[in-house]
Design a protein around this motif. Structure first.
Motif, PDB file in Angstrom:
ATOM      1  N   THR A 189      14.621 -49.943 -48.116  1.00 57.40           N
ATOM      2  CA  THR A 189      13.476 -50.410 -48.466  1.00 57.40           C
ATOM      3  C   THR A 189      12.358 -48.983 -48.052  1.00 57.40           C
ATOM      4  OG1 THR A 189      13.032 -51.417 -46.358  1.00 57.40           O
ATOM      5  CG2 THR A 189      13.853 -52.525 -48.325  1.00 57.40           C
ATOM      6  N   LEU A 190      11.210 -48.977 -48.777  1.00 59.34           N
ATOM      7  CA  LEU A 190      10.191 -48.156 -48.167  1.00 59.34           C
ATOM      8  C   LEU A 190       9.685 -48.661 -46.848  1.00 59.34           C
ATOM      9  CD1 LEU A 190       8.482 -45.696 -48.989  1.00 59.34           C
ATOM     10  CD2 LEU A 190       6.500 -47.437 -49.799  1.00 59.34           C
ATOM     11  N   GLU A 191       9.710 -49.719 -46.444  1.00 68.35           N
ATOM     12  CA  GLU A 191       9.272 -50.248 -45.127  1.00 68.35           C
ATOM     13  C   GLU A 191      10.357 -49.662 -44.203  1.00 68.35           C
ATOM     14  OE1 GLU A 191       8.179 -53.837 -47.872  1.00 68.35           O
ATOM     15  OE2 GLU A 191       9.475 -52.178 -47.699  1.00 68.35           O
ATOM     16  N   ARG A 192      11.602 -49.699 -44.650  1.00 70.94           N
ATOM     17  CA  ARG A 192      12.606 -49.240 -43.236  1.00 70.94           C
ATOM     18  C   ARG A 192      12.434 -47.516 -43.419  1.00 70.94           C
ATOM     19  NH1 ARG A 192      18.186 -48.786 -42.456  1.00 70.94           N
ATOM     20  NH2 ARG A 192      18.391 -46.839 -41.184  1.00 70.94           N
ATOM     21  N   CYS A 193      12.011 -46.761 -44.346  1.00 71.77           N
ATOM     22  CA  CYS A 193      11.889 -45.600 -44.320  1.00 71.77           C
ATOM     23  C   CYS A 193      10.600 -45.065 -43.634  1.00 71.77           C
ATOM     24  CB  CYS A 193      11.478 -45.015 -45.803  1.00 71.77           C
ATOM     25  SG  CYS A 193      11.042 -43.269 -45.627  1.00 71.77           S
ATOM     26  N   LEU A 194       9.384 -45.896 -43.836  1.00 71.27           N
ATOM     27  CA  LEU A 194       8.288 -45.325 -43.062  1.00 71.27           C
ATOM     28  C   LEU A 194       8.233 -46.008 -41.626  1.00 71.27           C
ATOM     29  CD1 LEU A 194       5.513 -46.840 -45.615  1.00 71.27           C
ATOM     30  CD2 LEU A 194       6.534 -44.429 -45.456  1.00 71.27           C
ATOM     31  N   ASP A 195       9.033 -47.051 -41.322  1.00 75.85           N
ATOM     32  CA  ASP A 195       9.011 -47.420 -39.667  1.00 75.85           C
ATOM     33  C   ASP A 195      10.123 -46.226 -39.220  1.00 75.85           C
ATOM     34  OD1 ASP A 195       7.719 -49.713 -40.026  1.00 75.85           O
ATOM     35  OD2 ASP A 195       9.791 -51.041 -40.218  1.00 75.85           O
ATOM     36  N   ASP A 196      10.958 -45.643 -39.703  1.00 73.69           N
ATOM     37  CA  ASP A 196      11.746 -44.630 -39.231  1.00 73.69           C
ATOM     38  C   ASP A 196      11.173 -43.311 -38.747  1.00 73.69           C
ATOM     39  OD1 ASP A 196      14.150 -46.265 -39.076  1.00 73.69           O
ATOM     40  OD2 ASP A 196      15.318 -45.179 -40.716  1.00 73.69           O
TER      41      ASP A 196
END
Length: 282
Positions: A20-27
């Protein structure tokens, strides 16, 4: 020599296509990044489907993490997107995609729109495809400039294009397009495949270099730092000597395995850049 800063290294979603984009941005936040280059893929940010509701969602995701977009890179090599196509319907659809991408850049407050020149038929003279690419790039850069967005053009490997593949053809394309809104991307893999260096780019383009894809290769492959044999420390040193002040991102693809554990690949690259910058400064 103006030493590069680790702060210039942005995050990206290049290895996150199966997350997910959320996972990417959190990382990216947890890895200390404050800016990201967004690759325009589905479902993260597929330009033809990027309506106002989706853009509102993406803006909210960025704002909640205090992230800014430094470049929007629509998919334009693997998908049927070709601004130089000899088929008018395909060329027109491709140009429309980038015109919409310029609007998305404006809405996301991205200063840069990433472009490539497309390609012509391999069994036809290249001149006609070149002219089509020039016309398309003029249309796109003009609209982007109206929206306050600059564009950057990346050479491709010869297997990807028969138009802009090295410093010489990139210089010719910029001259033919004639737009001050069009700058240059240094992609370390494409540069190595062409047998060129940062110094070649510096001599030809100077301050028109506005974006860098910093990736390892053999010499191609879009690999994480250390998985290839390119001298990326020398590339960073040369960029420092150029007083390069723009962003650098890791365009990680490889054989697809980076997408299984993308954070580990990005972290490896960041650690290598930090170590190289320390070595350069000592």
């Amino acid at each position: 020599m103006g030493l590069l800063s680790l702060d210039q290294v942005g995050g990206s979603n290049f290895a996150y296509q199966h997350h997910t984009l959320e996972r990417c941005l959190d990382d990216m936040v947890e890895l200390g990044r404050t800016e990201v280059e967004l690759w325009g893929i589905a479902p993260h940010l597929y330009i033809p489907q990027a309506d106002s509701a989706h853009l509102l969602k993406v803006r909210r995701q960025l704002r909640e993490r205090e992230l800014a977009v430094n470049c929007l890179t629509p998919e334009q090599v693997a998908y049927p997107v070709n601004i130089a196509s000899g088929e008018k319907w395909l060329r027109d659809q491709s140009v429309q995609l980038f015109l919409r991408a310029a609007e998305v850049c404006s809405e996301l407050e991205s200063p840069l729109l990433f472009l490539t020149a497309g390609r012509g038929y391999e069994d036809q003279p290249v001149e006609a495809a070149w002219a089509r690419s020039v016309e398309a790039l003029q249309t796109i850069t003009q609209r982007a400039a109206e929206l306050g967005v600059n564009c950057v053009l990346e050479p491709l490997q010869r297997v990807e294009s028969n138009l802009v593949t090295d410093v010489g053809s990139l210089r010719s394309m910029l001259d033919d397009v004639g737009s001050p809104a069009l700058g240059v991307v240094v992609d370390t893999v494409a540069m190595a495949a062409a047998g060129e260096s940062v110094r070649d780019y510096a001599k030809a383009f100077g301050e028109a270099i506005r974006h860098v894809h910093l990736i390892d290769g053999t010499p191609t492959g879009h690999l994480a730092w250390g998985d290839g044999f390119l001298d990326l420390t020398k590339i960073l040193r040369d960029l420092s000597r150029l007083n390069y002040g723009g962003a650098l991102t890791f365009e990680l693809f490889g054989d697809g395995s980076y997408s299984l554990q993308p954070r580990a690949a990005v972290s490896k690259c960041l650690e290598a850049v930090a170590a190289s910058l320390t070595a350069i400064s000592s």
